[in-house]
Design an enzyme around this catalytic site. Structure first.
Site, PDB file in Angstrom:
ATOM      1  N   GLY A   8      17.058 -10.685  -3.039  1.00 47.60           N
ATOM      2  CA  GLY A   8      16.924 -10.770  -4.494  1.00 47.60           C
ATOM      3  C   GLY A   8      18.269 -10.546  -5.177  1.00 47.60           C
ATOM      4  N   TYR A 153       2.230  -1.616  -7.110  1.00 44.94           N
ATOM      5  CA  TYR A 153       3.699  -1.428  -7.107  1.00 44.94           C
ATOM      6  C   TYR A 153       4.058  -0.016  -6.651  1.00 44.94           C
ATOM      7  CZ  TYR A 153       8.427  -1.766  -9.222  1.00 44.94           C
ATOM      8  OH  TYR A 153       9.785  -1.786  -9.455  1.00 44.94           O
ATOM      9  N   ALA A 155       2.308   1.899  -4.696  1.00 39.86           N
ATOM     10  CA  ALA A 155       2.034   1.981  -3.257  1.00 39.86           C
ATOM     11  C   ALA A 155       3.146   1.308  -2.455  1.00 39.86           C
ATOM     12  CB  ALA A 155       0.694   1.321  -2.946  1.00 39.86           C
ATOM     13  N   ALA A 156       3.590   0.148  -2.930  1.00 35.05           N
ATOM     14  CA  ALA A 156       4.655  -0.576  -2.214  1.00 35.05           C
ATOM     15  C   ALA A 156       5.933   0.256  -2.164  1.00 35.05           C
ATOM     16  CB  ALA A 156       4.922  -1.913  -2.905  1.00 35.05           C
ATOM     17  N   LYS A 157       6.294   0.845  -3.296  1.00 34.18           N
ATOM     18  CA  LYS A 157       7.554   1.592  -3.353  1.00 34.18           C
ATOM     19  C   LYS A 157       7.442   2.922  -2.615  1.00 34.18           C
ATOM     20  CE  LYS A 157       9.856  -1.431  -5.847  1.00 34.18           C
ATOM     21  NZ  LYS A 157      10.937  -2.225  -5.226  1.00 34.18           N
TER      22      LYS A 157
END
Ligand code: NDP
Length: 242
Positions: A8, A153, A155-157
């Site tokens: 990214g 988000y 949870a992902a982080k």
């Protein structure tokens, strides 16, 4: 030649990290998903700083694409090494849990957490062989404190933070550090539709941060001086309680 790979890297925080690491003497691999024009702009910025840069299009959430594109680059560049990896690619799909779709859950987890897993695996072996490397994962305040409307988000982080701490302990003896940087509100496309004036009242520094302020911390963690810092999460959030 020695490269830093920024996932990214075409826009926002990723682009600022590309420039920061170019200023530190790294050649840059600018990963992006679909915004070719922005990626080429980052390449130009890095080139103007005197370093080599190449744009690499792949979706970090697509393991086959990561292996195909990054694997092909590695095969074509046997003499070059990727010494630094910044797992920065990420998306938001905010909604309350009660109305969240499977697609919203999966896309956010697959991009941040899944992307970190797949891209890191693709470059890790060579770092282990070189007995040196730097991995920085861009997480979020949401992954530390949890944010309503961002169950996916957060949870992902938070998952990335756990992985950072575990991997750091696995590979510290090979001089590879793994750290996370947790931004608060940073002015980029991702936060464009937020009301900065209202939200700034909640932030002790009374403003959103800049991508460059995040990139500066990444630069420090990548530097040789930071060799004894690993498994840490550094917040860049203007004093918001984490
Ligand atoms: P932007 O939305 O400005 O940019 C996102 C970048 O990620 C773009 O370069 C985009 O590529 C790329 N990207 C998105 N999905 C994928 C994918 N599947 N594969 C490859 N590349 C992908 O985001 P920010 O710069 O604001 O955020 C960067 C990171 O920082 C994210 O992980 C975000 O969660 C985190 N963060 C941001 C905060 C903020 O306030 N801005 C706060 C806390 C954390 P393309 O240009 O091709 O679309």
């Amino acid at each position: 030649m020695t490269y830093a790979l920024i996932t990214g890297g075409s826009r926002g925080i990723g682009r600022a990290i590309c420039c920061q690491l170019a200023n530190m003497g790294y050649n840059i691999l600018v990963n992006y998903k679909g915004n070719r024009a922005a990626a080429e702009e980052t390449v130009q910025l890095v080139t103007s700083l005197g370093q080599q840069a190449e744009a690499l299009a792949f979706d970090v959430a697509d393991a086959d694409a990561v292996r195909a594109v990054l694997g092909a680059w590695q095969a074509a560049h046997p003499e070059d090494k990727i010494e630094v990896l910044v797992n920065n690619a990420g998306i938001r799909e905010d909604t309350l849990m009660m109305s969240m779709t499977d697609a919203q859950w999966n896309s956010v987890l697959d991009t941040s957490l899944g992307g970190m897993y797949t891209v890191t695996k693709q470059v890790l072996n060579n770092m282990l062989l070189a007995r040196f490397g730097r991995i920085v994962n861009i997480v979020s305040l949401s992954g530390l404190k949890g944010m309503p409307g961002q169950v996916n988000y957060s949870a992902a982080k938070a998952g990335m933070i756990g992985a950072t701490k575990a991997l750091a302990q696995e590979i510290a003896k090979r001089n590879i550090t793994v750290n996370a940087v947790a931004p608060g509100f940073i002015k980029t496309d991702m936060t464009e539709e937020l009301n900065e004036k209202e939200l700034a009242k909640l932030i002790p520094a009374q403003r959103f941060g800049t991508a460059e302020e995040v990139a500066a911390v990444v630069g420090f963690l990548v530097s040789k001086q930071a060799g004894y810092i690993t498994g840490q999460v550094i917040s860049v959030n203007g004093g918001l309680y984490a």
